[in-house]
Design a protein around this motif. Structure first.
Motif, PDB file in Angstrom:
ATOM      1  N   PHE A 391     -93.811  58.386  57.148  1.00  0.00           N
ATOM      2  CA  PHE A 391     -93.991  57.103  57.818  1.00  0.00           C
ATOM      3  C   PHE A 391     -93.958  57.253  59.345  1.00  0.00           C
ATOM      4  CE2 PHE A 391     -92.681  55.618  53.597  1.00  0.00           C
ATOM      5  CZ  PHE A 391     -93.615  54.619  53.390  1.00  0.00           C
ATOM      6  N   ALA A 392     -93.153  58.193  59.834  1.00  0.00           N
ATOM      7  CA  ALA A 392     -93.079  58.404  61.289  1.00  0.00           C
ATOM      8  C   ALA A 392     -94.397  58.909  61.848  1.00  0.00           C
ATOM      9  CB  ALA A 392     -91.949  59.382  61.617  1.00  0.00           C
ATOM     10  N   PHE A 393     -95.128  59.713  61.064  1.00  0.00           N
ATOM     11  CA  PHE A 393     -96.401  60.252  61.551  1.00  0.00           C
ATOM     12  C   PHE A 393     -97.477  59.177  61.670  1.00  0.00           C
ATOM     13  CE2 PHE A 393     -94.948  64.649  60.459  1.00  0.00           C
ATOM     14  CZ  PHE A 393     -95.185  65.197  61.713  1.00  0.00           C
ATOM     15  N   MET A 394     -97.197  57.975  61.184  1.00  0.00           N
ATOM     16  CA  MET A 394     -98.138  56.881  61.418  1.00  0.00           C
ATOM     17  C   MET A 394     -98.218  56.539  62.907  1.00  0.00           C
ATOM     18  SD  MET A 394     -97.337  54.249  58.274  1.00  0.00           S
ATOM     19  CE  MET A 394     -97.585  54.742  56.560  1.00  0.00           C
ATOM     20  N   ILE A 395     -97.135  56.808  63.646  1.00  0.00           N
ATOM     21  CA  ILE A 395     -97.102  56.458  65.075  1.00  0.00           C
ATOM     22  C   ILE A 395     -98.102  57.284  65.875  1.00  0.00           C
ATOM     23  CG2 ILE A 395     -95.647  56.209  67.117  1.00  0.00           C
ATOM     24  CD1 ILE A 395     -95.120  54.258  64.749  1.00  0.00           C
ATOM     25  N   PRO A 396     -98.091  58.631  65.799  1.00  0.00           N
ATOM     26  CA  PRO A 396     -99.120  59.368  66.552  1.00  0.00           C
ATOM     27  C   PRO A 396    -100.541  59.062  66.073  1.00  0.00           C
ATOM     28  CG  PRO A 396     -97.834  60.850  65.156  1.00  0.00           C
ATOM     29  CD  PRO A 396     -97.116  59.549  65.180  1.00  0.00           C
ATOM     30  N   VAL A 397    -100.700  58.706  64.785  1.00  0.00           N
ATOM     31  CA  VAL A 397    -102.030  58.314  64.304  1.00  0.00           C
ATOM     32  C   VAL A 397    -102.490  57.046  65.017  1.00  0.00           C
ATOM     33  CG1 VAL A 397    -103.332  57.443  62.316  1.00  0.00           C
ATOM     34  CG2 VAL A 397    -101.832  59.421  62.047  1.00  0.00           C
ATOM     35  N   ILE A 398    -101.598  56.045  65.095  1.00  0.00           N
ATOM     36  CA  ILE A 398    -101.921  54.783  65.776  1.00  0.00           C
ATOM     37  C   ILE A 398    -102.190  55.028  67.260  1.00  0.00           C
ATOM     38  CG2 ILE A 398    -101.006  52.535  66.484  1.00  0.00           C
ATOM     39  CD1 ILE A 398     -99.457  52.519  63.802  1.00  0.00           C
ATOM     40  N   PHE A 399    -101.332  55.834  67.892  1.00  0.00           N
ATOM     41  CA  PHE A 399    -101.509  56.135  69.311  1.00  0.00           C
ATOM     42  C   PHE A 399    -102.851  56.827  69.559  1.00  0.00           C
ATOM     43  CE2 PHE A 399     -96.985  56.126  71.309  1.00  0.00           C
ATOM     44  CZ  PHE A 399     -96.732  54.892  70.731  1.00  0.00           C
ATOM     45  N   SER A 400    -103.215  57.759  68.665  1.00  0.00           N
ATOM     46  CA  SER A 400    -104.466  58.500  68.868  1.00  0.00           C
ATOM     47  C   SER A 400    -105.687  57.616  68.624  1.00  0.00           C
ATOM     48  CB  SER A 400    -104.506  59.739  67.966  1.00  0.00           C
ATOM     49  OG  SER A 400    -104.413  59.390  66.592  1.00  0.00           O
ATOM     50  N   ILE A 401    -105.545  56.570  67.800  1.00  0.00           N
ATOM     51  CA  ILE A 401    -106.629  55.590  67.647  1.00  0.00           C
ATOM     52  C   ILE A 401    -106.880  54.883  68.980  1.00  0.00           C
ATOM     53  CG2 ILE A 401    -107.269  53.379  66.596  1.00  0.00           C
ATOM     54  CD1 ILE A 401    -105.919  54.308  64.038  1.00  0.00           C
ATOM     55  N   LEU A 402    -105.807  54.547  69.690  1.00  0.00           N
ATOM     56  CA  LEU A 402    -105.941  53.917  71.010  1.00  0.00           C
ATOM     57  C   LEU A 402    -106.636  54.868  71.983  1.00  0.00           C
ATOM     58  CD1 LEU A 402    -102.436  52.198  71.324  1.00  0.00           C
ATOM     59  CD2 LEU A 402    -104.635  51.092  70.867  1.00  0.00           C
ATOM     60  N   GLY A 403    -106.318  56.172  71.886  1.00  0.00           N
ATOM     61  CA  GLY A 403    -106.992  57.153  72.725  1.00  0.00           C
ATOM     62  C   GLY A 403    -108.474  57.231  72.428  1.00  0.00           C
ATOM     63  N   LEU A 404    -108.830  57.185  71.142  1.00  0.00           N
ATOM     64  CA  LEU A 404    -110.238  57.206  70.748  1.00  0.00           C
ATOM     65  C   LEU A 404    -110.962  55.963  71.269  1.00  0.00           C
ATOM     66  CD1 LEU A 404    -112.573  58.476  69.173  1.00  0.00           C
ATOM     67  CD2 LEU A 404    -111.696  57.361  67.109  1.00  0.00           C
ATOM     68  N   ALA A 405    -110.280  54.822  71.206  1.00  0.00           N
ATOM     69  CA  ALA A 405    -110.862  53.588  71.754  1.00  0.00           C
ATOM     70  C   ALA A 405    -111.130  53.749  73.247  1.00  0.00           C
ATOM     71  CB  ALA A 405    -109.926  52.413  71.502  1.00  0.00           C
TER      72      ALA A 405
END
Length: 421
Positions: A391-405
């Protein structure tokens, strides 16, 4: 501009780059002596945490103010002052008699460090043309990664031989000497070589002061390009620095039953990726004549890397984990393209502020990710350890989505746009 055609610009580049290399090494070097500090000064774990956070909070909070001031009054003074302040802080750290001096010295180091990258970007933008800048900013990023590398095995061996005070004192003294050398390289010698250009630069800065700070800040905050670089840096820097600097070693130990020494090698794998990521991706951008295309791919790869860890329930096969750490490190190294976008997108009077704004995004996520990651692990403390990490690894996934945006939001411009040639 004569400066950008002179051979002297390479002396400027080499001196500034070496200064940045040494200063970056001191961001993480204190982590090598945590056990010794706790023993020598009777410090608690929370005090050790404060020593780290006070430095990075000072760094992050000053990025926009430093950008504004550097745009107004030029980058030379602030780079010199920051280097000397960093040196003083490092010297005080090496001779600290108690925890108050330790905290005060790390605050000085953080304040000095806050001036370095923004002004390095500004100085390179003044001395080099746009087509050179893209490649050189990648080399600067590589120098930073080598600085982090210095603060691992080499600095650790030095501490083993001399004790911890001697190495920190030595680095502090070298930084103070570099401060004097920077004055000669950036101020005194150019006045002799480029007196007419310096006078024009002074007049230009006087004209810049006419614009109110609020209107300049408002223009940056309403710029799509500024927010694109903020999100890019937020997505790729915070995920790497925040995780590597806090949870990478515990993750290896708890999930893969690695020793502390073996788990720390995961960080080395990421660093190797970061070292080659900066120059290679900058070279690719130069060859393509496009920053947006390779940088968007980098953010997509970063997102897929973190997602892969998540899809394997937080515990991918070990061989895959090594590959993913290398890839994620490579993507972090490529983050220097953020400042190549800034360089080609904003007028000279705005580059410092825009760079500071983008850099704030990176270090904001680096502060947020370890805390949120830790809270999630605490929430699932009663479950098997890999469940919490999943569940903690969801955070870097979400953050990296913002980077892709952010990468997708970048508006491609010609290399010499906005009067940056």
């Amino acid at each position: 501009m004569e400066k950008q055609n002179s051979k002297y610009r390479w002396a400027v580049f080499a001196t500034v780059l070496f200064t940045y290399f040494l200063i970056v090494s001191q961001r993480t070097a204190p982590g090598l002596i945590t056990d010794q500090l706790m023993k020598d000064f009777g410090l608690t774990a929370s005090t050790i945490g404060l020593l780290t956070s006070i430095q990075f909070l000072a760094y992050a909070s000053l990025q926009i103010p430093i950008g504004l001031l550097s745009d107004r009054y030029g980058p030379n003074f602030f780079l010199i002052f920051g280097t000397i302040l960093n040196g003083i802080g490092t010297v005080l750290y090496s001779v600290a008699p108690n925890e108050f001096f330790l905290l005060f010295s790390r605050l000085l180091v953080g304040l000095g460090d806050a001036t370095i990258w923004v002004n390095l970007v500004l100085i390179l933008s003044l001395w080099f043309k746009g087509n050179e800048f893209v490649g050189l900013i990648g080399i600067a990023g590589m120098a930073g990664s080598f600085g982090f590398l210095l603060a691992t095995v080499p600095f650790s061996l030095w501490i083993s031989l001399w004790g911890w005070r001697g190495p920190f004192l030595s680095i502090g003294v070298i930084l103070l000497v570099l401060g004097s050398l920077l004055y000669f390289i950036l101020v005194k010698k150019p006045k002799q070589l480029f007196s007419s250009q310096e006078q024009k630069g002074t007049l230009s800065r006087e004209e810049q002061v006419k614009e109110r700070t609020f209107s300049l800040l408002l223009r940056i905050l309403s710029s799509r390009q500024a927010w694109a670089t903020f999100l890019c840096h937020f997505g790729v820097v915070g995920t790497y620095v925040g995780f590597i600097g806090s949870w990478a070693v515990p993750y290896g130990m708890n999930v893969y039953d690695m020793t502390r020494s073996n788990a720390s090698q995961l960080i080395m794998i990421g660093l190797i990726g970061a070292i080659i990521g900066a120059p290679i991706t900058s070279w690719i951008a130069g060859r393509l004549g496009s920053i947006k295309k390779p940088y968007t791919v980098i953010h997509l790869v970063s997102f897929l890397g973190w997602t892969a860890i998540l899809l394997f329930g937080g515990k991918p096969p070990f061989y895959m984990l090594i590959i993913l750490f290398f890839i994620i490190g490579y993507c972090n190294g490529a983050n220097t393209l953020t400042f190549a976008v800034v360089r080609q997108s904003f007028d000279r009077k705005e580059v410092g502020l825009a760079s500071g704004f983008a850099n704030t995004g990176g270090f904001l996520s680096a502060v947020l990710l370890p805390s949120i990651f830790g809270k999630i692990l605490d929430h699932f403390h009663a479950a098997p350890i890999h469940v919490g990490y999943f569940f903690a690894f969801m955070i870097p996934v979400i953050f990296s989505i913002l980077g892709l945006a952010g990468g997708l939001l970048i508006k491609e411009q010609h290399q010499e746009a906005k009067g940056m040639g």
